[in-house]
Enzyme design. Structure first.
Site, PDB file in Angstrom:
ATOM      1  N   CYS A  78       0.917  -1.287   0.087  1.00  0.00           N
ATOM      2  CA  CYS A  78      -0.310   0.074  -0.046  1.00  0.00           C
ATOM      3  C   CYS A  78       0.813   1.169   0.087  1.00  0.00           C
ATOM      4  CB  CYS A  78      -0.937  -0.013   1.275  1.00  0.00           C
ATOM      5  SG  CYS A  78      -2.284   0.981   1.158  1.00  0.00           S
ATOM      6  N   HIS A 170      -3.087  -5.218   1.675  1.00  0.00           N
ATOM      7  CA  HIS A 170      -2.585  -5.714   2.814  1.00  0.00           C
ATOM      8  C   HIS A 170      -2.748  -7.113   3.324  1.00  0.00           C
ATOM      9  CE1 HIS A 170      -2.382  -1.287   4.459  1.00  0.00           C
ATOM     10  NE2 HIS A 170      -3.347  -1.120   3.487  1.00  0.00           N
ATOM     11  N   GLU A 172      -0.692  -8.513   5.218  1.00  0.00           N
ATOM     12  CA  GLU A 172      -0.501  -8.992   6.627  1.00  0.00           C
ATOM     13  C   GLU A 172      -1.864  -8.680   7.358  1.00  0.00           C
ATOM     14  OE1 GLU A 172      -0.593  -4.228   6.187  1.00  0.00           O
ATOM     15  OE2 GLU A 172       0.062  -6.055   4.909  1.00  0.00           O
TER      16      GLU A 172
END
EC number: 4.3.3.6
Length: 191
Positions: A78, A170, A172
């Site tokens: 991002c 994302h 994560e």
């Protein structure tokens, strides 16, 4: 192996937790001298203008750019993707600017327009990857030396160039470890 995570602002803790689940040691990067202690680095999502300003304030921008240009594997998610782009549409914000891509910031809309989608990413496996997009950018243009890895509605959201990997989403923020594992495998193999 030790992976640095730029820890100025943004989702650095989530990347550390994901790497820990893969058994990878991490180091929070806040000073230039730490760059010699790592085998790869992640630039997390967050606010790209803030992270860029802080990289400059902490004298990390130039040493990080030099290490990446010298082959240090880097994964930008991002805001990290925005910072790695050589061109940012309608912006002259501070950037690392090592990857041959042009990006648009907040290209999918504002916070309220955030979304999740299943992405086909053959490089990481047969099963779709659940991708979380939050005020996400996307890639407008790539040079011929950039490999496009994933798209959403014909918009490029993941790409790779030599030692650089970027995603507009994302990874994560999900339980799927495949994107981080892909990065670690490329670090191990020296990309």
């Amino acid at each position: 192996m030790k992976i640095g995570v730029v820890a100025m602002q943004g989702a650095f803790r989530e990347h550390e937790q994901t790497l820990a689940r893969l058994g990878v040691e991490t180091l929070r990067i806040r000073r230039p001298e730490q760059l010699s202690q790592i085998d790869g680095i992640i630039i997390p999502g967050g606010e790209s203008t803030t992270i860029g300003k802080l990289l400059g304030d902490f004298n990390l921008m130039e040493p990080l750019r030099e290490r990446i240009l010298s082959g240090l594997p880097v994964f930008g998610t991002c805001a990290g993707m925005i910072l790695l782009a050589k061109e940012i549409e309608n912006s002259n914000q501070p950037r690392i600017g090592t990857m041959d891509i042009k990006v648009a910031r907040n290209a999918f809309g504002r916070q309220v327009d955030s979304f999740e989608v299943d992405l086909e990413i053959p490089e990481v496996g047969q099963e779709p990857v659940r991708a979380v997009f939050i005020r996400a950018p996307y890639i407008l243009e790539v040079k011929p030396n950039v490999q496009v890895l994933a798209k959403v509605d014909d918009k490029i959201v993941m790409a790779r160039q030599d030692n650089m990997l970027v995603s507009a989403f994302h990874p994560e923020l999900t339980d799927d470890l495949r994107i981080h594992r892909y990065f670690i495998e490329k670090v191990c193999k020296g990309l």
